[in-house]
Design an enzyme around this catalytic site. Structure first.
Site, PDB file in Angstrom:
ATOM      1  N   HIS A 117       9.896   8.716  13.961  1.00 25.73           N
ATOM      2  CA  HIS A 117       8.741   7.863  13.660  1.00 25.73           C
ATOM      3  C   HIS A 117       7.437   8.688  13.600  1.00 25.73           C
ATOM      4  CE1 HIS A 117       7.663   3.357  13.737  1.00 25.73           C
ATOM      5  NE2 HIS A 117       6.711   4.017  13.097  1.00 25.73           N
ATOM      6  N   GLN A 118       7.480   9.719  12.756  1.00 24.89           N
ATOM      7  CA  GLN A 118       6.316  10.598  12.650  1.00 24.89           C
ATOM      8  C   GLN A 118       5.673  10.539  11.270  1.00 24.89           C
ATOM      9  OE1 GLN A 118       8.612  14.586  12.978  1.00 24.89           O
ATOM     10  NE2 GLN A 118       7.109  15.001  11.395  1.00 24.89           N
ATOM     11  N   ALA A 119       6.134   9.594  10.425  1.00 24.63           N
ATOM     12  CA  ALA A 119       5.601   9.551   9.057  1.00 24.63           C
ATOM     13  C   ALA A 119       4.083   9.345   9.056  1.00 24.63           C
ATOM     14  CB  ALA A 119       6.288   8.449   8.248  1.00 24.63           C
ATOM     15  N   ARG A 142      10.805   0.211   8.865  1.00 23.68           N
ATOM     16  CA  ARG A 142      11.205  -0.236  10.195  1.00 23.68           C
ATOM     17  C   ARG A 142      12.723  -0.177  10.295  1.00 23.68           C
ATOM     18  NH1 ARG A 142       6.861   0.750  11.610  1.00 23.68           N
ATOM     19  NH2 ARG A 142       5.242  -0.601  12.448  1.00 23.68           N
ATOM     20  N   LYS A 202       0.826  -1.215   0.000  1.00 21.92           N
ATOM     21  CA  LYS A 202       0.000   0.000   0.000  1.00 21.92           C
ATOM     22  C   LYS A 202       0.863   1.270   0.000  1.00 21.92           C
ATOM     23  CE  LYS A 202      -2.128  -1.915   3.512  1.00 21.92           C
ATOM     24  NZ  LYS A 202      -1.860  -3.359   3.325  1.00 21.92           N
ATOM     25  N   ASP A 234      13.076   7.783   9.240  1.00 17.15           N
ATOM     26  CA  ASP A 234      11.981   8.056  10.190  1.00 17.15           C
ATOM     27  C   ASP A 234      11.948   6.971  11.255  1.00 17.15           C
ATOM     28  OD1 ASP A 234       9.660   9.562  11.043  1.00 17.15           O
ATOM     29  OD2 ASP A 234       8.476   7.811  10.425  1.00 17.15           O
TER      30      ASP A 234
HETATM   31  P1  NAD Z   1       2.007  -3.890   2.842  1.00 20.73           P
HETATM   32  O1  NAD Z   1       1.857  -5.186   3.542  1.00 20.73           O
HETATM   33  O2  NAD Z   1       0.848  -3.316   2.087  1.00 20.73           O
HETATM   34  O3  NAD Z   1       3.245  -3.988   1.809  1.00 20.73           O
HETATM   35  C1  NAD Z   1       4.467  -4.577   2.121  1.00 20.73           C
HETATM   36  C2  NAD Z   1       5.084  -5.059   0.806  1.00 20.73           C
HETATM   37  O4  NAD Z   1       6.403  -5.536   1.093  1.00 20.73           O
HETATM   38  C3  NAD Z   1       4.305  -6.213   0.162  1.00 20.73           C
HETATM   39  O5  NAD Z   1       3.989  -5.903  -1.177  1.00 20.73           O
HETATM   40  C4  NAD Z   1       5.261  -7.380   0.250  1.00 20.73           C
HETATM   41  O6  NAD Z   1       5.157  -8.285  -0.852  1.00 20.73           O
HETATM   42  C5  NAD Z   1       6.608  -6.658   0.251  1.00 20.73           C
HETATM   43  N1  NAD Z   1       7.700  -7.493   0.700  1.00 20.73           N
HETATM   44  C6  NAD Z   1       7.660  -8.549   1.576  1.00 20.73           C
HETATM   45  N2  NAD Z   1       8.893  -9.086   1.683  1.00 20.73           N
HETATM   46  C7  NAD Z   1       9.713  -8.382   0.880  1.00 20.73           C
HETATM   47  C8  NAD Z   1      11.105  -8.479   0.589  1.00 20.73           C
HETATM   48  N3  NAD Z   1      11.878  -9.419   1.126  1.00 20.73           N
HETATM   49  N4  NAD Z   1      11.620  -7.600  -0.293  1.00 20.73           N
HETATM   50  C9  NAD Z   1      10.849  -6.623  -0.870  1.00 20.73           C
HETATM   51  N5  NAD Z   1       9.533  -6.500  -0.621  1.00 20.73           N
HETATM   52  C10 NAD Z   1       8.973  -7.354   0.251  1.00 20.73           C
HETATM   53  O7  NAD Z   1       2.535  -2.866   3.939  1.00 20.73           O
HETATM   54  P2  NAD Z   1       2.380  -1.274   3.950  1.00 20.73           P
HETATM   55  O8  NAD Z   1       1.092  -0.878   4.559  1.00 20.73           O
HETATM   56  O9  NAD Z   1       2.757  -0.748   2.606  1.00 20.73           O
HETATM   57  O10 NAD Z   1       3.517  -0.884   5.016  1.00 20.73           O
HETATM   58  C11 NAD Z   1       4.891  -1.145   4.773  1.00 20.73           C
HETATM   59  C12 NAD Z   1       5.674  -0.953   6.049  1.00 20.73           C
HETATM   60  O11 NAD Z   1       5.652   0.437   6.404  1.00 20.73           O
HETATM   61  C13 NAD Z   1       5.066  -1.667   7.252  1.00 20.73           C
HETATM   62  O12 NAD Z   1       5.585  -2.966   7.365  1.00 20.73           O
HETATM   63  C14 NAD Z   1       5.480  -0.820   8.420  1.00 20.73           C
HETATM   64  O13 NAD Z   1       6.618  -1.398   9.012  1.00 20.73           O
HETATM   65  C15 NAD Z   1       5.873   0.514   7.802  1.00 20.73           C
HETATM   66  N6  NAD Z   1       5.084   1.655   8.331  1.00 20.73           N
HETATM   67  C16 NAD Z   1       5.751   2.725   8.856  1.00 20.73           C
HETATM   68  C17 NAD Z   1       5.036   3.823   9.343  1.00 20.73           C
HETATM   69  C18 NAD Z   1       5.725   5.051   9.905  1.00 20.73           C
HETATM   70  O14 NAD Z   1       5.071   5.887  10.567  1.00 20.73           O
HETATM   71  N7  NAD Z   1       7.019   5.249   9.692  1.00 20.73           N
HETATM   72  C19 NAD Z   1       3.644   3.799   9.312  1.00 20.73           C
HETATM   73  C20 NAD Z   1       2.990   2.690   8.753  1.00 20.73           C
HETATM   74  C21 NAD Z   1       3.728   1.620   8.274  1.00 20.73           C
END
Ligand code: NAD
Length: 332
Positions: free
Chosen positions: A297-299, A236, A156, A260
């Site tokens: 971590h404010q994204a 992360r 996403k 972040d």
């Molecule tokens: P999501 O599950 O929609 O997408 C994750 C994608 O990563 C998937 O398409 C998956 O196939 C892919 N993936 C899995 N293993 C992989 C690998 N080895 N190499 C490359 N791609 C791989 O998740 P999302 O909602 O897009 O969120 C992604 C990440 O963002 C979350 O896991 C979370 O840790 C992080 N996040 C951070 C914040 C922030 O405030 N900084 C907020 C929300 C989410």
């Protein structure tokens, strides 16, 4: 339903209370500033459920204590769930729900903010202007248009980010074992890891933290990038070997770093530690580089995201009460 809310900040209280009213949910929140860990789990005693955030440590010890207090529901107010021992939760019959999507735009736009801050030296320009220094020497940037951006993880958030960067005229390449049809339809090519590393002017990480992705960015992978590559991490902290990226910054192999998230952020982020001495020497070294920009971590932190998060948290708790948790939100 009585809910113990851990790692509470003023905005959590405000938005959760508002969502509770909006949904007429009748949840009784007990707000605690403390992070959840084996020493603070006792605060949950007497509650029916708990509500946690990214740096709460929901390990086997904590889960065992929760079961002893007859608590079997955990509503996370985040998308990631790497802080929960899911196997143990399943073994103990504890249900865990998360917020799978709240605003991919919030995180994608923050990644862009980090890129632009670094590339155009906004952080340094801001400081200079405040000191009456209007020289622009040393602030030379580059056009993003035409540069190659490798998006690691095109779920996403990564897909939203890829579209934003394509809109800026970048050549976007994607690396993900599961290609996203939306991006294929936009002619964004999927490449293997080495190709993504070789081609990128900018690498942006959007894959989850798992054993396979731990330290995805390390000495070996950084050696395969263009010299002066920009690395952005809004996913992360554990995706990057921080000591390796510091080595890369020192040689110039890494030209810019925008973070972040940080692998040891649990002891730092979300708290005001300005009256304390920084004990993390690796983080302290990162802060010395002029070409590193870090946010705490404010994204996710936009009004729209907070409303979506707290609405989903309250909905998940009501669904737990009615034994009808949405499959898409449930992780255990
Ligand atoms: P999501 O599950 O929609 O997408 C994750 C994608 O990563 C998937 O398409 C998956 O196939 C892919 N993936 C899995 N293993 C992989 C690998 N080895 N190499 C490359 N791609 C791989 O998740 P999302 O909602 O897009 O969120 C992604 C990440 O963002 C979350 O896991 C979370 O840790 C992080 N996040 C951070 C914040 C922030 O405030 N900084 C907020 C929300 C989410």
């Amino acid at each position: 339903m009585k809910v113990a809310v851990f790692s509470t900040k003023p905005y959590d209280k405000e938005y959760l209370t508002s969502a509770n009213d909006t949904f007429n949910a009748n949840l009784e929140f007990e707000f605690y500033e403390a992070h959840l860990n084996k020493d603070t789990a006792i605060l949950a005693k007497g509650s029916d459920a708990i509500c946690c955030f990214v740096n709460d440590n929901i390990d086997a010890d904590v889960l065992t204590q929760l079961v002893a207090f007859n608590i079997k529901d955990i509503s996370l107010r985040c998308a990631g769930f790497n802080q929960v021992d899911l196997d143990k939760a399943k073994e103990l019959g504890i249900r865990v729900a998360r917020v799978p999507e709240y605003s991919p735009h919030a995180i994608a736009e923050h990644a862009l903010a980090l890129i632009l801050a670094l590339n155009r030296n906004i952080h340094r320009a801001h400081t200079r202007i405040r000191e009456n220094d209007y020289s622009i020497h040393g602030l030379l940037g580059f056009d993003l248009h035409g540069k190659t951006v490798a998006v690691f993880g095109t779920g996403k958030i990564g897909a939203t980010f890829a579209k934003v960067m394509k809109g800026l005229g970048c050549n976007v390449v994607a690396y993900d074992p599961y290609p996203n049809p939306d991006l294929l339809a936009l002619d964004i090519p999927y490449v293997n890891l080495d190709q993504a590393l070789n081609r990128a002017d900018i690498i942006s990480l959007h894959c989850p933290l798992m054993p396979e992705t731990q330290y995805l960015i390390n000495d070996e992978t950084l050696a395969k990038t263009k010299k002066g590559v920009m690395v952005i991490n809004t996913s992360r902290g554990g995706l990057i070997d921080t000591k390796a990226i510091i080595r890369g910054l020192k040689t110039g192999q890494v030209g810019y770093v925008g973070l972040d998230v940080y692998e040891e952020e649990g002891d730092l982020f979300f708290d005001d530690l300005s009256n304390q001495l920084l004990q993390d020497d690796v983080f302290a070294r990162l802060l010395t580089f002029p070409n590193v920009v870090i946010t705490g971590h404010q994204a996710f932190f936009t009004k729209e995201a907070l409303i979506n998060i707290t609405d989903t948290v309250v909905q998940n708790l009501m669904d737990m009460r009615n034994n009808q948790i949405k499959a898409s939100n449930r992780v255990a």
